[in-house]
Design a protein around this motif. Sequence first.
Motif, short mmCIF file in Angstrom:
data_model
loop_
_atom_site.label_atom_id
_atom_site.label_comp_id
_atom_site.label_asym_id
_atom_site.label_seq_id
_atom_site.Cartn_x
_atom_site.Cartn_y
_atom_site.Cartn_z
N ILE A 117 44.77 31.44 43.08
CA ILE A 117 45.82 31.28 42.07
C ILE A 117 46.20 32.64 41.47
CG2 ILE A 117 44.33 30.95 40.05
CD1 ILE A 117 47.46 28.82 40.91
N LYS A 118 45.34 33.63 41.58
CA LYS A 118 45.61 34.95 41.02
C LYS A 118 46.76 35.65 41.74
CE LYS A 118 40.86 35.13 39.40
NZ LYS A 118 39.49 35.63 39.57
N ILE A 119 47.07 35.22 42.97
CA ILE A 119 48.25 35.76 43.66
C ILE A 119 49.51 35.37 42.90
CG2 ILE A 119 49.61 35.70 45.79
CD1 ILE A 119 46.96 35.06 47.28
N ALA A 120 49.57 34.13 42.43
CA ALA A 120 50.73 33.67 41.66
C ALA A 120 50.86 34.43 40.35
CB ALA A 120 50.62 32.16 41.39
N ILE A 121 49.74 34.72 39.72
CA ILE A 121 49.76 35.48 38.46
C ILE A 121 50.27 36.89 38.71
CG2 ILE A 121 48.31 36.39 36.60
CD1 ILE A 121 46.45 33.94 37.07
N MET A 163 42.02 42.09 38.55
CA MET A 163 42.17 40.66 38.87
C MET A 163 42.18 40.43 40.37
SD MET A 163 45.25 37.99 37.94
CE MET A 163 46.49 38.89 38.90
N ILE A 164 42.81 41.35 41.12
CA ILE A 164 42.94 41.17 42.57
C ILE A 164 41.75 41.77 43.32
CG2 ILE A 164 44.31 41.73 44.60
CD1 ILE A 164 45.58 39.60 42.78
N ILE A 165 41.43 43.03 43.09
CA ILE A 165 40.46 43.68 43.98
C ILE A 165 39.02 43.30 43.67
CG2 ILE A 165 42.04 45.60 44.37
CD1 ILE A 165 40.27 47.35 42.65
N SER A 166 38.71 42.94 42.41
CA SER A 166 37.36 42.48 42.10
C SER A 166 37.37 41.08 41.51
CB SER A 166 36.66 43.45 41.13
OG SER A 166 37.30 43.46 39.86
#
Length: 260
Positions: free
Chosen positions: A46-50, A101-104
């Motif tokens: 879901i972090k892709i959408a964020i 948020m993305i890499i870790s």
Amino acid sequence: MQFGQVKEKILECFHGLEGNQSIYVSTTDGEIALHADQPVSSASIIKIAILVEALRQVDDEKLTIDQAVQIDNVNYVGGAGVINHLSRDHQWKLADLLKLMIISSDNTATNQLIDLIGEHNINHTMKAAGAFHSKLMRRMMDRNALKSGLDNMVSGKDTYLLLREFVTQHLLSQSSMEWGVEVLLQQQFKDKFPSKISSIKENLLAHKTGELIGVEHDAGILFTSNGPVVYAFLTAGLLENRYGREAIANAGRLLYDFYE
């Protein structure tokens, strides 16, 4: 090997798994799909959408990529990430929180970003991308929400549609697309898609992983000489997580070898 053969072999990687799988791959040769519209627990996908919505707000000049963001005490949570283990008087930039948020997969950064850009806006942008089977319904590590039946959901096809925003100009500017790809290229969790690739070439795999008990996901963009291959390998309802990781690793090796 022909595309039809590699498609069959990739799907075979998931046929023996218990639970639910939602698989979608888009290539210049065709698509690979298995229950592609079936929503599953998103974990950190879901972090892709964020990320998409945050960059859209940067494009709309509602935010700036280098603006200072103070993390509220309520947003400090455990699980993945490092912010919860650091000094709380640190001054963060929006860019820092997005990268973490993305890499870790930092959950504290994610919760602050949800506050900053708005849950409604994230869900609206998912719909604008065509991701109608996905929804953000809770913050990271919110066990009370989970107990009440609220969970974040995504499907394989919807995940592809969100990732496509980074390779086909639609909701984001060219500069935001490139910035997002650069962050996804720095992914630190490599225990799924790339784990059986002995020597993956630099700047070829931009991706995001996700995991919970019984859930293993990997979704991203493989940059090939034939154009970008966008994939979403989502597995849920697993009796043991290692089976999901193994299936994704095998599928990733097949896809990578076919195009590289």
